[in-house]
Design an enzyme around this catalytic site. Structure first.
Site, PDB file in Angstrom:
ATOM      1  N   ARG A  54     -10.566  35.478  60.718  1.00 44.64           N
ATOM      2  CA  ARG A  54     -10.452  36.295  59.500  1.00 44.64           C
ATOM      3  C   ARG A  54      -9.394  37.373  59.686  1.00 44.64           C
ATOM      4  O   ARG A  54      -8.643  37.702  58.770  1.00 44.64           O
ATOM      5  CB  ARG A  54     -11.807  36.916  59.136  1.00 44.64           C
ATOM      6  CG  ARG A  54     -11.720  37.925  57.981  1.00 44.64           C
ATOM      7  CD  ARG A  54     -13.051  38.219  57.306  1.00 44.64           C
ATOM      8  NE  ARG A  54     -14.179  38.329  58.186  1.00 44.64           N
ATOM      9  CZ  ARG A  54     -14.418  39.364  59.014  1.00 44.64           C
ATOM     10  NH1 ARG A  54     -13.591  40.383  59.065  1.00 44.64           N
ATOM     11  NH2 ARG A  54     -15.487  39.363  59.774  1.00 44.64           N
ATOM     12  N   TYR A 106      -1.175  36.104  32.317  1.00 45.92           N
ATOM     13  CA  TYR A 106      -1.995  34.900  32.525  1.00 45.92           C
ATOM     14  C   TYR A 106      -3.473  35.201  32.209  1.00 45.92           C
ATOM     15  O   TYR A 106      -3.984  36.265  32.585  1.00 45.92           O
ATOM     16  CB  TYR A 106      -1.818  34.433  33.973  1.00 45.92           C
ATOM     17  CG  TYR A 106      -2.819  33.410  34.416  1.00 45.92           C
ATOM     18  CD1 TYR A 106      -2.895  32.162  33.792  1.00 45.92           C
ATOM     19  CD2 TYR A 106      -3.710  33.676  35.447  1.00 45.92           C
ATOM     20  CE1 TYR A 106      -3.829  31.220  34.195  1.00 45.92           C
ATOM     21  CE2 TYR A 106      -4.645  32.740  35.859  1.00 45.92           C
ATOM     22  CZ  TYR A 106      -4.698  31.517  35.220  1.00 45.92           C
ATOM     23  OH  TYR A 106      -5.632  30.595  35.618  1.00 45.92           O
ATOM     24  N   ASP A 178       4.257  39.400  39.386  1.00 46.60           N
ATOM     25  CA  ASP A 178       3.773  38.036  39.582  1.00 46.60           C
ATOM     26  C   ASP A 178       4.984  37.110  39.441  1.00 46.60           C
ATOM     27  O   ASP A 178       5.529  36.935  38.354  1.00 46.60           O
ATOM     28  CB  ASP A 178       2.688  37.718  38.540  1.00 46.60           C
ATOM     29  CG  ASP A 178       2.007  36.383  38.815  1.00 46.60           C
ATOM     30  OD1 ASP A 178       2.670  35.473  39.339  1.00 46.60           O
ATOM     31  OD2 ASP A 178       0.812  36.259  38.490  1.00 46.60           O
ATOM     32  N   LYS A 203       1.009  26.880  42.796  1.00 46.00           N
ATOM     33  CA  LYS A 203       1.999  26.279  41.898  1.00 46.00           C
ATOM     34  C   LYS A 203       3.250  25.840  42.661  1.00 46.00           C
ATOM     35  O   LYS A 203       3.195  24.953  43.465  1.00 46.00           O
ATOM     36  CB  LYS A 203       2.334  27.274  40.781  1.00 46.00           C
ATOM     37  CG  LYS A 203       1.105  27.844  40.063  1.00 46.00           C
ATOM     38  CD  LYS A 203       0.388  26.812  39.252  1.00 46.00           C
ATOM     39  CE  LYS A 203      -0.985  27.179  38.738  1.00 46.00           C
ATOM     40  NZ  LYS A 203      -1.569  28.472  38.998  1.00 46.00           N
TER      41      LYS A 203
HETATM   42  C1  PLP Z   1       1.177  33.471  36.574  1.00 46.80           C
HETATM   43  C2  PLP Z   1      -0.111  33.163  37.284  1.00 46.80           C
HETATM   44  N1  PLP Z   1      -0.665  34.101  38.075  1.00 46.80           N
HETATM   45  C3  PLP Z   1      -1.829  33.878  38.719  1.00 46.80           C
HETATM   46  C4  PLP Z   1      -2.511  32.682  38.578  1.00 46.80           C
HETATM   47  C5  PLP Z   1      -3.811  32.469  39.304  1.00 46.80           C
HETATM   48  O1  PLP Z   1      -3.620  31.591  40.380  1.00 46.80           O
HETATM   49  P1  PLP Z   1      -4.767  30.630  40.987  1.00 46.80           P
HETATM   50  O2  PLP Z   1      -5.060  29.573  39.971  1.00 46.80           O
HETATM   51  O3  PLP Z   1      -4.135  30.105  42.239  1.00 46.80           O
HETATM   52  O4  PLP Z   1      -5.954  31.499  41.271  1.00 46.80           O
HETATM   53  C6  PLP Z   1      -1.960  31.680  37.767  1.00 46.80           C
HETATM   54  C7  PLP Z   1      -2.667  30.385  37.589  1.00 46.80           C
HETATM   55  O5  PLP Z   1      -2.342  29.574  36.752  1.00 46.80           O
HETATM   56  C8  PLP Z   1      -0.732  31.931  37.098  1.00 46.80           C
HETATM   57  O6  PLP Z   1      -0.176  31.011  36.302  1.00 46.80           O
END
Ligand code: PLP
Length: 273
Positions: A54, A106, A178, A203
């Site tokens: 961890r 998101y 992000d 992604k």
């Molecule tokens: C722009 C963005 N940020 C954060 C996330 C969250 O990621 P996760 O699905 O890996 O938890 C997503 C998921 O689609 C996203 O598109």
């Protein structure tokens, strides 16, 4: 002194080769996957580089180094999902801190922020960040954190990271971007003034639809250490196998992004015609 001049390592090479052929045990070209939860001390009271998974893991750390280098950051923390990456930053704030987020971020991020606000852990303001003058007026209560997502998911709105960061930092806020959708191949928010970059590595960075994971990259080395400490405190750490898969996915990031850009352009041209 050597006459040789240092060769600048290109980002494509970092993605394709960070950690390759670094195994000292057997000379494996592909970095090994370390699954062990615990590590033997070389001596009774002499800890090695790792003691418990961890706190740190060699496979996770290698991926973190690669992503931090690509984003131009001082260090990175790998989290079990993109949502956990967003939350790592949020739940480190003192209770009651003001967070300013995009009105079209998101949906999962929106749900997380609204839930934390409902629990009175943060105060949340959702703003349209596309208008810098309007954005400036929302900084009156000196937010602790400004969250930017560009392009936004799913509306693909684009905002000015450099302009927003300058205004937010002048008001005493930290700025997190992000960067899931463009990846460091097409956008490096730290170079534009952000303090942190977030990723759903689920992604483009992994790119093979077989891992849920996330990352936070910090511009500042002290902040990177503090985030790593916080990930250990809360247990929000990525699994070694997910990290190994993501490092393998990262090898082809630049080639995949180029192909995806070509495909997207072909579709856009077809639709606009
Ligand atoms: C722009 C963005 N940020 C954060 C996330 C969250 O990621 P996760 O699905 O890996 O938890 C997503 C998921 O689609 C996203 O598109």
């Amino acid at each position: 002194m050597s006459e040789r001049t240092a060769i600048e390592v290109q980002p494509e090479t970092i993605a394709a080769a960070h950690g390759v052929a670094s195994d000292t045990a057997f000379g494996a070209v592909v970095p090994p996957l370390y699954l062990s939860s615990t590590y033997r001390f070389p001596d009774f009271d002499t800890p090695g580089a790792y003691d418990y998974g961890r706190v740190g893991n060699p496979t996770r750390d290698m991926l973190g180094e690669a992503i931090a280098r690509l984003e131009g950051g001082a260090g990175a923390v790998l989290t079990p999902s993109g949502m956990a990456a967003v939350d790592l930053l949020i739940n480190r704030l003192p209770v009651g801190s003001a967070v300013l987020a995009p009105h079209d971020c998101y949906g999962g991020t929106m749900r997380l922020l609204k839930t934390r606000a409902a629990l009175q852990q943060i105060t949340l303001r959702l703003v349209d960040q596309s208008d810098l003058d309007a954005f400036k007026t929302t900084l009156w209560d000196h937010p602790a954190l400004v969250l930017i997502e560009t392009p936004s998911n799913p509306l693909m709105r684009v905002v000015d990271i450099a302009g927003l960061s300058a205004l937010a930092k002048a008001a005493g806020a930290r700025v997190a971007v992000d960067n899931t959708f463009l990846s460091p191949v097409l956008q490096q928010p730290l170079a534009l003034g952000a303090d942190y970059v977030l990723h759903s590595t689920t992604k483009f960075l992994n790119g093979h639809s077989d891992v849920i994971s996330g990352a936070v990259i910090a511009a500042d080395a002290g902040e990177a250490r503090a985030l790593k400490h916080w990930a250990n405190v809360t247990g929000a750490i990525a699994a070694p196998f997910d990290s190994w898969l993501t490092l393998r996915g990262l090898r082809t990031l630049f080639a995949r992004m180029a192909g995806q850009e070509r495909n997207a352009m072909a579709i856009a041209e077809r639709l606009s015609g």
